[in-house]
Scaffold this motif. Structure first.
Motif, mmCIF file in Angstrom:
data_model
loop_
_atom_site.group_PDB
_atom_site.id
_atom_site.type_symbol
_atom_site.label_atom_id
_atom_site.label_comp_id
_atom_site.label_asym_id
_atom_site.label_seq_id
_atom_site.Cartn_x
_atom_site.Cartn_y
_atom_site.Cartn_z
ATOM 1 N N GLY A 272 -14.650 17.032 -49.778
ATOM 2 C CA GLY A 272 -14.322 16.398 -51.281
ATOM 3 C C GLY A 272 -16.093 16.410 -51.640
ATOM 4 N N GLY A 273 -16.972 16.769 -50.763
ATOM 5 C CA GLY A 273 -18.262 16.605 -50.805
ATOM 6 C C GLY A 273 -19.101 17.039 -49.661
ATOM 7 N N ASP A 274 -20.101 16.433 -49.564
ATOM 8 C CA ASP A 274 -20.951 17.011 -48.550
ATOM 9 C C ASP A 274 -20.419 16.494 -46.974
ATOM 10 N N TYR A 275 -20.871 17.108 -45.847
ATOM 11 C CA TYR A 275 -20.507 16.635 -44.454
ATOM 12 C C TYR A 275 -22.036 16.209 -43.885
ATOM 13 N N LEU B 80 -24.268 19.724 -43.432
ATOM 14 C CA LEU B 80 -23.573 20.678 -43.941
ATOM 15 C C LEU B 80 -23.287 19.928 -45.539
ATOM 16 N N GLN B 81 -23.853 20.943 -46.493
ATOM 17 C CA GLN B 81 -23.700 20.317 -48.019
ATOM 18 C C GLN B 81 -22.289 21.148 -48.624
ATOM 19 N N ASP C 149 -21.724 22.933 -51.039
ATOM 20 C CA ASP C 149 -21.372 24.098 -51.435
ATOM 21 C C ASP C 149 -21.542 24.982 -50.585
ATOM 22 N N THR C 150 -21.671 24.608 -49.350
ATOM 23 C CA THR C 150 -21.580 25.657 -48.099
ATOM 24 C C THR C 150 -20.489 26.153 -47.956
ATOM 25 N N VAL C 151 -20.139 27.463 -47.684
ATOM 26 C CA VAL C 151 -19.273 28.113 -47.241
ATOM 27 C C VAL C 151 -18.575 27.793 -46.118
ATOM 28 N N ALA C 152 -17.222 27.083 -45.944
ATOM 29 C CA ALA C 152 -16.969 26.584 -44.863
ATOM 30 C C ALA C 152 -16.081 27.773 -44.229
ATOM 31 N N SER C 153 -15.141 28.410 -44.956
ATOM 32 C CA SER C 153 -14.442 29.433 -44.541
ATOM 33 C C SER C 153 -14.199 30.717 -45.645
ATOM 34 N N SER C 154 -14.887 31.768 -45.346
ATOM 35 C CA SER C 154 -14.896 33.020 -46.040
ATOM 36 C C SER C 154 -13.532 33.520 -46.370
ATOM 37 N N PHE C 155 -13.307 33.528 -47.713
ATOM 38 C CA PHE C 155 -11.953 34.172 -48.283
ATOM 39 C C PHE C 155 -10.680 33.065 -47.855
ATOM 40 N N GLY C 156 -11.213 31.770 -47.462
ATOM 41 C CA GLY C 156 -10.208 30.751 -47.076
ATOM 42 C C GLY C 156 -9.430 30.214 -48.336
ATOM 43 N N LEU D 59 -30.042 36.762 -48.091
ATOM 44 C CA LEU D 59 -30.591 36.740 -46.508
ATOM 45 C C LEU D 59 -31.875 36.039 -46.367
ATOM 46 N N ALA D 60 -32.773 36.278 -47.560
ATOM 47 C CA ALA D 60 -34.238 35.537 -47.459
ATOM 48 C C ALA D 60 -33.851 33.918 -47.436
ATOM 49 N N TYR D 61 -32.978 33.472 -48.420
ATOM 50 C CA TYR D 61 -32.545 32.256 -48.288
ATOM 51 C C TYR D 61 -32.068 31.532 -46.802
ATOM 52 N N ALA D 62 -30.909 32.401 -46.644
ATOM 53 C CA ALA D 62 -30.491 32.139 -45.233
ATOM 54 C C ALA D 62 -31.213 31.732 -44.060
ATOM 55 N N MET D 63 -32.108 32.941 -43.887
ATOM 56 C CA MET D 63 -33.083 32.826 -42.634
ATOM 57 C C MET D 63 -33.833 31.460 -42.842
ATOM 58 N N ASP D 64 -34.218 31.465 -43.963
ATOM 59 C CA ASP D 64 -35.432 30.175 -44.348
ATOM 60 C C ASP D 64 -34.630 28.660 -44.110
ATOM 61 N N PHE D 65 -33.465 28.802 -44.982
ATOM 62 C CA PHE D 65 -32.881 27.458 -44.749
ATOM 63 C C PHE D 65 -32.221 27.056 -43.395
ATOM 64 N N TRP D 66 -31.548 27.866 -42.770
ATOM 65 C CA TRP D 66 -30.876 27.734 -41.347
ATOM 66 C C TRP D 66 -32.016 27.539 -40.260
ATOM 67 N N SER D 67 -33.251 28.095 -40.418
ATOM 68 C CA SER D 67 -34.122 28.038 -39.444
ATOM 69 C C SER D 67 -35.057 27.005 -39.776
ATOM 70 N N LYS D 68 -34.949 26.136 -40.914
ATOM 71 C CA LYS D 68 -35.684 25.009 -41.400
ATOM 72 C C LYS D 68 -37.349 25.758 -41.693
ATOM 73 N N GLY D 69 -37.186 26.815 -41.894
ATOM 74 C CA GLY D 69 -38.597 27.412 -42.561
ATOM 75 C C GLY D 69 -39.181 28.115 -41.496
ATOM 76 N N THR D 70 -38.796 28.353 -40.137
ATOM 77 C CA THR D 70 -39.520 29.025 -39.232
ATOM 78 C C THR D 70 -39.358 30.465 -39.200
ATOM 79 N N LEU D 71 -38.316 31.022 -39.519
ATOM 80 C CA LEU D 71 -38.303 32.570 -39.549
ATOM 81 C C LEU D 71 -38.335 33.232 -41.079
ATOM 82 N N LYS D 72 -38.885 34.351 -41.115
ATOM 83 C CA LYS D 72 -39.391 34.941 -42.398
ATOM 84 C C LYS D 72 -38.497 36.078 -42.378
#
Ligand SMILES: Nc1ncnc2c1ncn2[C@@H]1O[C@H](COP(=O)(O)OP(=O)(O)OP(=O)(O)O)[C@@H](O)[C@H]1O
Ligand SMILES: CC(C)(CO)[C@@H](O)C(=O)NCCC(=O)O
Length: 357
Positions: A241-244, A249-250, A252-259, A320-333
């Motif tokens: 019903g909102g964030d976790y 986990l926000q 709007d994050t996908v919890a289950s692809s095609f779920g 890919l650019a967003y995911a690498m940056d977001f999930w690595s907290k800016g450490t991966l490019k």
């Protein structure tokens, strides 16, 4: 002199050929034959593949073994290898070269056909050795090759920016073709294949054809551009019903692809465009997630994404650019290269010419 480098993949053949200015200006039989073949290839690049013509890519003023000329880049579907062999036969390709450098699985699969149909020996090179060699060569010879995205998911602020890749090591290569190979490159000629996944560009196209009835990669991408994957995927907010917040986990994050596709109502409400977008997002995020884990395991921060899956596909590149940056907290490019799917073909040509890969 070998003129052609071919990377015969599971879906596409990538052909690179060198047009030397000095030899072509001579009035020789060889020059005449080469110019006929070039004319044909230029006017038929990606023939039959897409319904649309591919932009003809070329690199001018390249120097190879004392000759200056142009490198041309062409691709066509592997399913049209027969047509290509007939063309090669009718245009007398074997009078130009007795050896063609080839890489990719098709260099093995079609070796006998080349010998039988056009009397050409394939000089075979490993596809991943060639890929690394090609990246090395193009990066060194093309100033504006490597780029990244700033603010990738913000339409107004998103900027494509040049990245100075002149001091590249170590870096990870994520080659997204029909399947995906992930390589860690530590120095010129020193790399390992870390892992791979069968969920790649072929999976995106295969699933999209099944789910939407589309027939080409361009159609699949065009549908995805107009779709909304959140109609298909189950999001964190559909469950919470909102964030976790405890685990960041926000909603709007996908919890289950095609779920969401377990409900008849939701299936009825999902359009072809939504299904195409969800397929693209699912495959892209899965690759991004595996790439990120490999980068962390190997202690590498630069991740270079290549392969024809990224062709005409800014949605995946930005994701890919967003995911690498977001999930690595800016450490991966996440980095990208302009000649996205041609490195294997260039690399095998250069390996034969021993340009020091
Ligand atoms: N015109 C096209 N036709 C088919 N697929 C395309 C086209 N353009 C881009 N693609 C995408 O590129 C992928 C193939 O990429 P690439 O040429 O790098 O791999 P490949 O060499 O054929 O495969 P592999 O390396 O796994 O043998 C396809 O699966 C598809 O997602
Ligand atoms: C089989 C190759 C190497 C052919 O290019 C490629 O499609 C790939 O890396 N596929 C993934 C195979 C795996 O699961 O590791």
């Amino acid at each position: 002199m070998p003129w052609f480098g071919m990377d015969i993949g599971g879906t596409l053949v990538k052909l690179v050929y060198f047009e030397p200015y000095d030899i072509l200006s001579e009035e020789s039989q060889e020059a005449e034959t080469l110019s006929k073949i070039q004319h044909y290839l230029k006017s038929n690049s990606a023939y039959g593949a897409t319904g649309k013509r591919d932009a003809h890519l070329q690199m001018d003023n390249v120097e190879i073994q004392g000759h200056v000329g142009t490198l041309h880049f062409i691709r066509f579907p592997t399913s049209e290898m027969r047509v290509f062999l007939e063309l090669a036969k009718s245009k007398g390709i074997a009078t130009l070269a007795s050896t063609v450098c080839a890489t990719g699985g098709g260099a093995y699969k079609f070796e006998e056909d080349f010998k039988r149909e056009v009397n050409l020996e394939l000089h075979k090179f490993d596809e991943l050795d060639s890929l690394i060699c090609g990246i090395h060569y193009i990066e060194a010879n093309c100033e504006e090759e490597c780029y990244y995205f700033n603010n990738p998911l913000n339409e107004e602020l998103c900027e494509k920016k040049h990245f100075d890749f002149s001091n590249p090591y170590p870096f990870l290569v994520v080659n997204i073709g029909s399947g995906v190979s992930i390589l860690a490159v530590y120095a010129p000629g020193h790399y390992k294949r870390v892992t791979g996944t069968s969920l790649g560009g072929g999976t995106f196209l295969g699933l999209c054809c099944l789910l939407t009835g589309c027939e080409t990669f361009e159609e699949a991408i065009a549908l995805a551009e107009m779709g909304d994957s959140t109609k298909v995927d189950k999001l964190v907010r559909d469950i919470y019903g909102g964030d976790y917040p405890k685990f960041n986990l926000q909603g709007d994050t996908v919890a289950s692809s095609f779920g969401n596709m377990i409900s008849k109502d939701r299936v009825g409400a999902a359009s072809k465009e939504d299904l195409a977008r969800a397929t693209l997002v699912t495959i892209t995020n899965n690759i991004g997630s595996i790439a990120r884990m490999c980068a962390v395991n190997e202690g590498i921060v630069k991740v270079v994404f290549v392969g024809n899956f990224l062709r005409v596909n800014p949605i995946s590149m930005k994701l890919l650019a967003y995911a690498m940056d977001f999930w690595s907290k800016g450490t991966l490019k996440a980095l990208f290269l302009e000649h996205e799917g041609y490195f294997g073909a260039v690399g095998c040509l250069m390996e034969l010419m021993k340009t020091g890969c």
